[in-house]
Scaffold this active site. Structure first.
Site, PDB file in Angstrom:
ATOM      1  N   ALA B  78       0.823  -1.205   0.000  1.00 36.99           N
ATOM      2  CA  ALA B  78       0.000   0.000   0.000  1.00 36.99           C
ATOM      3  C   ALA B  78       0.859   1.259   0.000  1.00 36.99           C
ATOM      4  O   ALA B  78       0.434   2.301  -0.497  1.00 36.99           O
ATOM      5  CB  ALA B  78      -0.954   0.000   1.186  1.00 36.99           C
ATOM      6  N   THR B  79       2.064   1.173   0.546  1.00 38.21           N
ATOM      7  CA  THR B  79       2.949   2.340   0.495  1.00 38.21           C
ATOM      8  C   THR B  79       3.199   2.720  -0.961  1.00 38.21           C
ATOM      9  O   THR B  79       3.072   3.884  -1.339  1.00 38.21           O
ATOM     10  CB  THR B  79       4.288   2.028   1.200  1.00 38.21           C
ATOM     11  N   GLN B 186      -6.568  -0.372   5.469  1.00 38.10           N
ATOM     12  CA  GLN B 186      -7.161  -0.873   6.713  1.00 38.10           C
ATOM     13  C   GLN B 186      -8.605  -1.295   6.522  1.00 38.10           C
ATOM     14  O   GLN B 186      -9.196  -1.914   7.405  1.00 38.10           O
ATOM     15  CB  GLN B 186      -7.118   0.224   7.789  1.00 38.10           C
ATOM     16  N   CYS B 331       8.024   5.844  22.110  1.00 35.22           N
ATOM     17  CA  CYS B 331       8.930   4.713  21.985  1.00 35.22           C
ATOM     18  C   CYS B 331       8.385   3.638  21.049  1.00 35.22           C
ATOM     19  O   CYS B 331       9.087   2.724  20.663  1.00 35.22           O
ATOM     20  CB  CYS B 331       9.169   4.074  23.350  1.00 35.22           C
TER      21      CYS B 331
HETATM   22  C1  PLP Z   1      -3.715   3.086   6.148  1.00 37.03           C
HETATM   23  C2  PLP Z   1      -2.443   2.480   5.681  1.00 37.03           C
HETATM   24  N1  PLP Z   1      -1.925   2.847   4.504  1.00 37.03           N
HETATM   25  C3  PLP Z   1      -0.781   2.324   4.032  1.00 37.03           C
HETATM   26  C4  PLP Z   1      -0.082   1.383   4.738  1.00 37.03           C
HETATM   27  C5  PLP Z   1       1.193   0.831   4.172  1.00 37.03           C
HETATM   28  O1  PLP Z   1       0.959  -0.475   3.707  1.00 37.03           O
HETATM   29  P1  PLP Z   1       2.172  -1.461   3.270  1.00 37.03           P
HETATM   30  O2  PLP Z   1       2.743  -1.975   4.532  1.00 37.03           O
HETATM   31  O3  PLP Z   1       1.523  -2.525   2.448  1.00 37.03           O
HETATM   32  O4  PLP Z   1       3.134  -0.648   2.468  1.00 37.03           O
HETATM   33  C6  PLP Z   1      -0.587   0.967   5.976  1.00 37.03           C
HETATM   34  C7  PLP Z   1       0.132  -0.021   6.800  1.00 37.03           C
HETATM   35  O5  PLP Z   1       1.040   0.350   7.542  1.00 37.03           O
HETATM   36  C8  PLP Z   1      -1.790   1.531   6.455  1.00 37.03           C
HETATM   37  O6  PLP Z   1      -2.310   1.166   7.636  1.00 37.03           O
END
Ligand code: PLP
Ligand code: PLP
Lengths: 126, 389, 389, 126
Positions: B78-79, B186, B331
């Site tokens: 998703a990133t 999510q 932390c």
């Molecule tokens: C809302 C949301 N967007 C994007 C990501 C990134 O997803 P990924 O770990 O598949 O790159 C996450 C997870 O950390 C997320 O919760």
């Protein structure tokens, strides 16, 4: 940084056992508190003196594990110190507890509360 | 009592961070790994099998959001999907305007992509949602300018679980010809997603939030009208030229299977999680001095985010070692940052950092929830007892 | 005789496209998949294990190229690595100049990234190597201008196997303060790579060319002086901010194990492949009317690329069904393009398309080579017999 | 596009069997060739006529599987056609063989060679 790596064994033990934590009142006891609102850190010292010497020290703390551990070490170090020279080396404590730089600022709260409590011994009624 | 992580049985309630791999997903990955020893773009039998597996997975991913299969572009997570949508959408429509709108409570991938665009000369408006985490469509409408080309709003917030009214927000944008990107990482598998009803252009999805593998995700790209996206990487022209690079059949097969399971089981599982979450909140609320973060009802069923009065967040987390949850304390993350999301909702810093996010998944049980609440009660009691009155 | 792919035993000689997963790599992936059910950036025990596995893999990947572990950035594959190096390096040094130099015979990932930069206002010089595939350092020196910021040259060509003299080429660049990127996707595990000796700034690596999984790669980024790279994607700040996104521990563990095996076995295996390749070429040369593509000796041990006179490339490929090799014919790639690499080396179109790339790997045997040559002989004989004199 | 998908069963069979492929010479036979240098496609027809009608047709071909298959179909269709009206519908053949657009151009080579061969029948010596 995981919990396991973030805290030394000593920090974990002192946090878990919090030796000499608690409150106390009565003859010879004074109490004073300091607060740091941003992190919500609060420390309250309860000190007892006899003949110008600190004979007992208790603390109440809302703070991170390093802060709890530092207060516990300070409490142990205070016993037997003369009121006028009850200086605690928080830099040494920070090093001993391997507290990251960001945490050391919180130890000022412990110190501020301690100073406030020591001042109460010097008050005219003492 | 704080104990060592080894001795106390662990309870995993951090499914919003990542979910345990489903055994069926694992099996699907292995089958693909063993069957598809070929490069999906090459002209021989193993390549053909890999391609078939990938296309089946594409259909499975599309089905969860009720989209056509050919609107799904596979990514590394998703990133990347967020970046492809936001960097790609903004750059691809640069000539039309250089203004974007998003929210302060978005995921880092969205916020950091926006920041990168600012360095490229784009203007970015980051709206602040209400204290309940919801964005008012009127506030969005007011932020749009004739230069706005893209709006990015997540469906389910990863810290609070708040569910935005995407359809209403998208309608505001649609009227102005503004592209809408939705981070649904999510949301998938937790709340229903229907691209037709949402009427948005781009949707980011991730496998490892849905009991699939880490390292694979997808971007839904509307077919008509098709948004113009500038790719992040080139070479080979895979995925309709939007995402070049050899396709990892086993990863994609895993994502497909994860989404297939989520689709098959979605409604029942959401209801089950909802029940567990409600039970957890009831137990925690009973401890006193606790605040539920985010809207009370417009929320995903898997996240319960609670602020605890009278304790330090980091101390609480160490106290609860073995209970795997996320914390608002500094932390808790490698970044060393306290929760910017809770602060954006107006929580004072001290309360924001004394927050825990409990997040449930397919393998969470009623016993987990009861045990978690019991541990929190014990920890909270000790720490509150330690504090000055 | 052309038969159906099902009936004739398959011989896989397309290891330059992708290599079969090594069983030990598969085991390493499974172990990581099963052990690391956590998110590598989160603060709990499974996360820690995943992080440890990732760091071990980083060291294993680094070791193959004799680099420090902290110079390795994990990516989704060499395509992404190439793009991160080229797009990232060019954009990150935009202020210093906007000129790049590369070769016509580079991989699509390099060429397409260069083309994208041209659309952004960069100038790109694509040099043509000699007919043997080698680039003359003097030709490179002549192409550099005061505005040149980056040169990209691959170590081993994926079609011909030609090995460039990177150290000599890099020396030319170093003298002018120009960054050097090397696509070593085909080189890893086949020819020795020593970053100290090469003295370059960026090296792209891929797992699935070394019997690792598809979908994971790495970019070596020199520590000092550290090249300035603009990331392709943002959010989370993983990999030193150069590559945000959750790290896929099982994929990375697979790459680590693949590189560990390649390091352990490199020299012996290279010699073995070399022997097989020489035998194959001897057998093919005996058929007459065949031409070895690329330099006769400066070549990687796993690739034998041959042009066949008097036959159509596509017909040859169908004739050889079951013998899995790559072809210079238009039908061989999804792109529908005849081999631009062979054409750049001056092969006439008709001969370029009547070319086969045989590529060997760890599981290739002497029997494979003999059988392949036998099938080629039969196919060639039939097709040549069919053709006008 | 894989080999399996790129070629119909009929293309595969005709390519494999190449019926009536080969050369022939002698009384009544003519032969002519056409070439397309870019792809290297070459086709040579060998035709035999009797009484103005084509009685036999052979081909030699260097070309892609579709081209071989198309030549084979053309050879079969030629038999029995009058020389003056020996027209082969290559569009229909292309469709029947499901030849992609890029391939249809190559069928002109078959056609060109055929025309050249048919012209030889018309030559004064015939
Ligand atoms: C809302 C949301 N967007 C994007 C990501 C990134 O997803 P990924 O770990 O598949 O790159 C996450 C997870 O950390 C997320 O919760
Ligand atoms: C030389 C070269 N560079 C880059 C790549 C792309 O690698 P990946 O499939 O890991 O993206 C390949 C493989 O196709 C290659 O041979």
């Amino acid at each position: 940084m995981s919990a396991g790596e973030a805290y030394s064994e000593e920090v974990r033990r002192l946090f878990r056992e919090a030796p000499a934590a608690g409150r106390a009142a009565g003859a010879g006891w004074v109490a004073a508190e300091a607060t740091e609102p941003l992190t919500g850190t609060r420390v309250r010292w309860h000190l007892r003196s006899e003949g110008g010497v600190i004979t007992d020290a208790r603390y109440q703390v809302r703070g991170c594990p390093h802060t709890v551990a530092a207060a516990a070490l300070a409490a142990a170090a205070l016993k037997g110190l003369p009121i006028g020279a009850a200086a605690i080396d928080f830099a040494a404590i920070a090093q001993r507890l391997r507290a990251p730089a960001a945490k050391r600022g919180r130890f000022f709260v412990i110190q501020d509360a301690l100073h406030a409590a020591l001042l109460l011994f010097d008050a005219p009624s003492a | 009592m704080a104990g060592s992580g080894e001795a106390i049985p662990r309870i995993y309630l951090d499914n919003a961070a990542t979910t345990p791999l489903d055994p069926q997903v694992r099996a699907a990955m292995l089958a693909a790994l063993d069957a598809c020893a070929g490069n999906a773009s090459a002209m021989h039998a193993p390549g053909r099998r890999a391609r078939e597996r990938i296309e089946a997975a594409r259909a499975d991913v599309a089905a969860l959001i009720r989209a056509p299969a050919d609107s799904i572009v596979f990514t590394s997570g998703a990133t990347e999907s967020d970046n492809l949508a936001i960097l790609g959408g903004a750059r691809g429509n640069r000539a039309r305007g250089r203004h974007l709108v998003s929210l302060r409570t978005e995921h880092r991938a969205v916020l950091d992509a926006c920041q990168a665009l600012e360095r490229e000369g784009f203007a970015v408006t980051l709206l602040v949602p209400g204290p309940d985490g919801l964005l008012d469509p009127a506030a969005l409408a007011a932020a749009l300018t004739p230069k706005t080309t893209l709006v990015s709003v997540m469906l389910v917030n990863n810290e609070t679980g708040v569910v935005q009214d995407i359809a209403a927000l998208a309608a505001v944008c649609r009227a102005r010809g503004v592209l809408v990107h939705v981070d649904a990482a999510q949301a998938a598998g937790r709340v229903p997603i229907d691209v037709g009803a949402l009427d948005v252009d781009l949707i980011s999805l991730s496998a490892h939030k849905v009991h699939g593998p880490v390292g694979v995700g997808a971007l839904y790209v509307r077919r008509t009208p098709r948004p113009t996206l500038e790719p992040l990487q080139y070479g080979g022209g895979q995925e309709g030229g939007l995402r070049s690079g050899s396709l990892a059949a086993h990863q994609i097969a895993g994502m497909g299977e994860a989404f297939r399971l989520a689709t098959a089981d979605g409604e029942r599982e959401s209801a089950r999680l909802q029940g567990l979450a409600e039970r957890l909140w009831t137990l925690l609320e009973g401890l006193g001095g606790v605040h539920l973060n985010g809207h009370r009802t417009r929320r995903a069923p898997h996240i319960v985010n609670v602020s605890f009065e009278g304790v330090d967040g980091e101390a609480l987390l160490l106290e609860l070692e073995g209970l795997i949850v996320a914390s608002g304390a500094a932390c808790s993350a490698e970044s060393g940052e306290p929760s910017y999301v809770l602060r954006a909702l107006g929580r004072p810093d001290a309360l924001a950092q004394a927050s825990l996010r409990f997040s449930l998944g397919r393998f969470s049980t009623a016993a987990d929830v009861e045990a978690a609440a019991t541990r929190v009660r014990a920890g909270l009691t000790r720490l509150r007892g330690l504090a000055p009155p």
